[in-house]
Design a protein around this motif. Sequence first.
Motif, short mmCIF file in Angstrom:
data_model
loop_
_atom_site.label_atom_id
_atom_site.label_comp_id
_atom_site.label_asym_id
_atom_site.label_seq_id
_atom_site.Cartn_x
_atom_site.Cartn_y
_atom_site.Cartn_z
N ASN A 198 0.49 -27.81 53.88
CA ASN A 198 0.68 -29.27 53.82
C ASN A 198 2.04 -29.53 53.18
O ASN A 198 2.75 -28.59 52.80
CB ASN A 198 -0.46 -29.99 53.08
N LEU A 254 10.71 -35.97 52.41
CA LEU A 254 10.61 -37.22 53.16
C LEU A 254 9.19 -37.76 53.19
O LEU A 254 8.96 -38.89 53.61
CB LEU A 254 11.08 -37.00 54.60
N CYS A 261 -0.46 -30.17 57.91
CA CYS A 261 0.48 -29.07 57.65
C CYS A 261 1.70 -29.67 56.98
O CYS A 261 1.82 -30.89 56.86
CB CYS A 261 0.86 -28.33 58.93
N ALA A 301 2.71 -30.82 50.31
CA ALA A 301 2.72 -30.39 48.90
C ALA A 301 3.10 -28.91 48.83
O ALA A 301 3.90 -28.51 47.97
CB ALA A 301 1.35 -30.63 48.28
N ILE A 341 1.73 -38.87 44.35
CA ILE A 341 1.00 -39.16 45.59
C ILE A 341 -0.47 -38.90 45.31
O ILE A 341 -0.86 -37.75 45.15
CB ILE A 341 1.43 -38.22 46.74
N VAL A 349 13.47 -37.75 46.77
CA VAL A 349 12.07 -37.87 47.20
C VAL A 349 11.84 -39.27 47.73
O VAL A 349 12.24 -40.26 47.10
CB VAL A 349 11.09 -37.60 46.02
C1 PLP Z 1 2.35 -37.44 51.26
C2 PLP Z 1 3.48 -36.93 50.49
C3 PLP Z 1 3.44 -35.65 49.92
C4 PLP Z 1 2.24 -34.77 50.06
O1 PLP Z 1 2.05 -34.41 51.39
P1 PLP Z 1 0.68 -33.73 51.85
O2 PLP Z 1 0.89 -33.41 53.28
O3 PLP Z 1 -0.38 -34.72 51.58
O4 PLP Z 1 0.50 -32.50 51.02
C5 PLP Z 1 4.54 -35.23 49.20
N1 PLP Z 1 5.62 -36.01 49.05
C6 PLP Z 1 5.70 -37.24 49.57
C7 PLP Z 1 6.92 -38.06 49.34
C8 PLP Z 1 4.63 -37.75 50.32
O5 PLP Z 1 4.69 -38.98 50.84
#
Ligand code: PLP
Length: 485
Positions: free
Chosen positions: A167, A274, A317, A169, A195, A240
């Motif tokens: 994912n 992103l 993912c 993260a 998040i 971020v």
């Molecule tokens: C959603 C998000 C994440 C986490 O993404 P996942 O796919 O839920 O693990 C990390 N950073 C940002 C800026 C997000 O919007």
Amino acid sequence: MNQPTALPVPSPARSIHLPSVDRMLACSSCAALIATYGRAQTVDAARALLADKRACLLAGADAAVDADADAAVEDIPALNAQVGARLALANRAQLKPVYNLTGTVLHTNLGRALLPDAAVQAVVEALQWPMNLEFDLDTGKRGDRDDLVEDLLRELTGAEAATVVNNNAAAVLLMLNTLAMGREVVISRGELVEIGGAFRIPDVMQRAGATLREIGATNRTHRADYANALGPQTALLMKVHASNYSITGFTKSVAVAELAPLAREHHVPLVVDLGSGTLVDLERYGLPHETTVRETIAAGADLVTFSGDKLLGGPQCGIIAGRADLIAQIKKNPLKRALRVGKLTLAALAPVLALYRAPDLLAERLTTLRLLTRRADAMQRQAVELQPLLQHALGPSYGVTAQAMLSQIGSGALPVDQLPSYGLAVRASPGCAVGNALGRLEQRLRGLPVPVIGRIGQDTLWLDLRCLEESQQPAFAAQLERLPP
Ligand SMILES: *Cc1c(COP(=O)(O)O)cnc(C)c1O
């Protein structure tokens, strides 16, 4: 089994007539249960039922429960039907479909993106067949699973290389751990995102072994803040995406295009999380603009990370795209092995990415985009049709109206933008002052065969019809009759 040591004395007027487990199993009414659930489970369920009946009879409690109890205990097919009901309950799926009428299209708690048919077919095949997951069919040698989607990702993002992990993260963790362990990552105080509680940039940074170097103020960060923080200890400049909030008023942030020359001058990679990471310009489909991965890379980001199951509309993912040398380093990190995706994810991702090659057909084919671009008048028509049916099912205790409402994209995409939608608004009738009538109704809707999930606000239960496609409406309407009391 489970004989109580001191048996309560049965009431003298009643005798206990329970069949043996063997007689229950021998009865033809048990054959289907054994065929479905297997012998061991059926025997256990029959034993448990008889034990409960016996305890009930001994306690004399059954008399209060139902007057026919004495007759019923002799009726083996009826007892086996009860065994069947218990087995069905114990074996029901824990993970099941629901109707998402929350108005949030990409709802993290409801599994985010729904996948298009092309992906569904590919996953079914991957479930049932050996696949060339890490096997090069040209050379007959070992391959790399990222190769299955890397060309598509390069084509759609303009990146030199890409890799896929569990994912986003995981993508951020792996990127920071590979490129910044034991060193500093410079990031604006306005971008220290959380998040959904479990993912916070400072915490991920720490787990990756990197040191956070916060710069600027919450509302304002300047180029000079980045420049002043750069030094021999700097591993990365990071930006971020403020996925689930927006800072307004007296604000300043430094765009990727402005930061990139500074990063290059100091030979420090500029990386961007992103979040949602769109692959097309959503404005083309009448949605608010969201910076695309291609734009971010073109503006000078060395690496970009984004989710597969947010606006991209694919499986869960995380994708890292960017400079080939950095991606190569990331792929050598042993953590990559722990965070890699399986064949089901890659099977689903490839056909979803392929849909982006035909942007003119995307709004029809990509489920997420189809839902996001549904017209309010289509939902209005559905609301008008469903209003009398729901009103009938709920009776006079509630008032149901067809009403305009606002949907959200969800999952941290375009947090402040809402989409005009339509649905049903349910309010408790004035006369019927049952405490927490809406909470109770929410619970009843969750008790339907396919649970219906709405949202409560302003003394109203909102059922947003954006995610109820026309093809699902008949089944949705039909089950309203089965609303539990
Ligand atoms: C959603 C998000 C994440 C986490 O993404 P996942 O796919 O839920 O693990 C990390 N950073 C940002 C800026 C997000 O919007």
